[in-house]
Write an enzyme that holds these catalytic residues in place. Structure first.
Site, PDB file in Angstrom:
ATOM      1  N   GLU A 140       0.828  -1.207   0.000  1.00  0.00           N
ATOM      2  CA  GLU A 140       0.000   0.000   0.000  1.00  0.00           C
ATOM      3  C   GLU A 140       0.862   1.255   0.000  1.00  0.00           C
ATOM      4  O   GLU A 140       1.919   1.280   0.625  1.00  0.00           O
ATOM      5  CB  GLU A 140      -0.870   0.034   1.277  1.00  0.00           C
ATOM      6  CG  GLU A 140      -1.853  -1.108   1.383  1.00  0.00           C
ATOM      7  CD  GLU A 140      -2.713  -1.003   2.635  1.00  0.00           C
ATOM      8  OE1 GLU A 140      -2.636   0.005   3.375  1.00  0.00           O
ATOM      9  OE2 GLU A 140      -3.488  -1.955   2.873  1.00  0.00           O
ATOM     10  N   GLU A 207      -8.957   1.763  -4.021  1.00  0.00           N
ATOM     11  CA  GLU A 207     -10.003   1.540  -3.012  1.00  0.00           C
ATOM     12  C   GLU A 207     -10.656   2.858  -2.625  1.00  0.00           C
ATOM     13  O   GLU A 207      -9.971   3.813  -2.248  1.00  0.00           O
ATOM     14  CB  GLU A 207      -9.376   0.860  -1.774  1.00  0.00           C
ATOM     15  CG  GLU A 207     -10.409   0.561  -0.695  1.00  0.00           C
ATOM     16  CD  GLU A 207      -9.929  -0.438   0.347  1.00  0.00           C
ATOM     17  OE1 GLU A 207      -8.800  -0.971   0.224  1.00  0.00           O
ATOM     18  OE2 GLU A 207     -10.697  -0.684   1.297  1.00  0.00           O
TER      19      GLU A 207
HETATM   20  O1  KIV Z   1      -6.742  -6.747   2.490  1.00  0.00           O
HETATM   21  C1  KIV Z   1      -7.610  -6.747   1.603  1.00  0.00           C
HETATM   22  O2  KIV Z   1      -8.541  -7.558   1.573  1.00  0.00           O
HETATM   23  C2  KIV Z   1      -7.508  -5.725   0.569  1.00  0.00           C
HETATM   24  C3  KIV Z   1      -8.717  -5.519  -0.282  1.00  0.00           C
HETATM   25  C4  KIV Z   1      -9.713  -4.706   0.447  1.00  0.00           C
HETATM   26  C5  KIV Z   1      -8.369  -4.916  -1.595  1.00  0.00           C
HETATM   27  O3  KIV Z   1      -6.520  -5.072   0.454  1.00  0.00           O
END
Ligand code: KIV
Length: 291
Positions: A140, A207
């Site tokens: 991320e 997201e």
């Molecule tokens: O951890 C997860 O499930 C994610 C999704 C929400 C994309 O990163």
């Protein structure tokens, strides 16, 4: 009775299909799908059985998400998930897929704190997830992650980036909010997305981003497949958290989620309905699920 049909007393994972085997999902195959205008489907899974069922329902990509912190471990956020947790669940998922002779592309989340120190730290930790069976790792964050993405990609680790609402930084963001809403925030998000594509990220989860912005980014990122969640239907593909789409979320369901189990007779049926709805463009409905 053969070893594969004998099973265990606790459920079996049969091969998904008899020979001839289906073609494994790969980065070239995903690029072909995108070029042909076919949407990419992704679901999270955290264990062997659900991963195998998702594969048999036609889901191309399985994300071993650090959302397992919430849905499996009962945490309030993903911050408490460790690398060991991710390795354990990634190995479980890939074992289930392997036993089912499945073809899905597996992405494992790099958890909080496992890639922020240095590219070298990220590589060491990414290798553990790849050795547990992942085909790609996800991390991320914006521009600051680009040198790490480049470092991993140059060393043979495919990377999925993640922008918009990045749950690992929920405390810094001040909550689970839509990102990229005003012009300045949208321009910054776009800049980060372009940097991540340049760094070699082959996929990008967007997201909780406005639908118009994620559609624009999709057009501007030919080499990086955008996968939306709460980002409208203009992305190259979609992802949902398994528990949410099965309606077993015990809290308040996010506005962009659809409960596919409500009209399905089985988990596999719900997943097939999700795949169909993403492919035919009926999910997500921008009128209902976009900002
Ligand atoms: O951890 C997860 O499930 C994610 C999704 C929400 C994309 O990163």
């Amino acid at each position: 009775m053969s070893a594969t049909t004998a099973g265990t007393p606790y459920g079996t994972i049969p091969p998904a299909s008899p020979l001839p085997q289906r073609r494994p999902v790969s980065l070239p195959r995903l690029a072909q799908m995108r070029a042909a205008g076919e949407k990419i489907t992704m679901l999270t899974a955290y264990d062997a059985t659900f991963a195998a069922v998702a594969d048999s329902a036609g889901v191309e990509c399985i994300l071993v998400g650090d959302s397992l912190g919430m849905v499996c471990q009962g945490l309030h956020s993903t911050v408490g998930v460790s690398l060991q947790d991710m390795v354990y669940h990634t190995a479980s998922v890939t074992r289930g897929l392997h036993r089912a002779q499945a073809t899905a592309w597996v992405i494992a989340d790099m958890p909080y704190g496992s890639y922020a120190e240095s590219p070298e730290q990220a590589l060491r930790n990414a290798c553990q997830l790849m050795q547990a069976g992942a085909h790609m790792v996800k991390l991320e964050g914006g521009g600051w992650t680009a040198p790490t993405v480049r470092f991993l990609v140059d060393r043979g680790v495919p990377v999925c980036a993640h922008l918009g609402l990045t749950p690992q930084t929920v405390h810094a963001l001040g909550g689970y909010r839509v990102q990229g809403k005003d012009a300045q925030a949208a321009a910054t998000l776009r800049q980060h997305a372009l940097e991540l594509q340049d760094a070699g990220a082959a996929m990008l989860v967007l997201e909780m981003v406005p639908a118009a912005l994620s559609a624009q980014l999709t057009a501007e990122l030919p080499d990086c497949h955008t996968i939306g969640i709460g980002a409208g239907n203009g992305t190259a593909g979609q992802v949902l958290v398994l528990h949410d789409m099965l309606g077993v979320n015990l809290g308040k369901m996010a506005k962009f989620v659809h409960n596919f189990m409500a009209d399905a007779g089985s988990v596999k049926g719900a997943m097939e309905a999700y795949v169909k709805a993403v492919k035919d463009g009926s999910f997500p409905d921008n009128a209902l699920h976009a900002w």
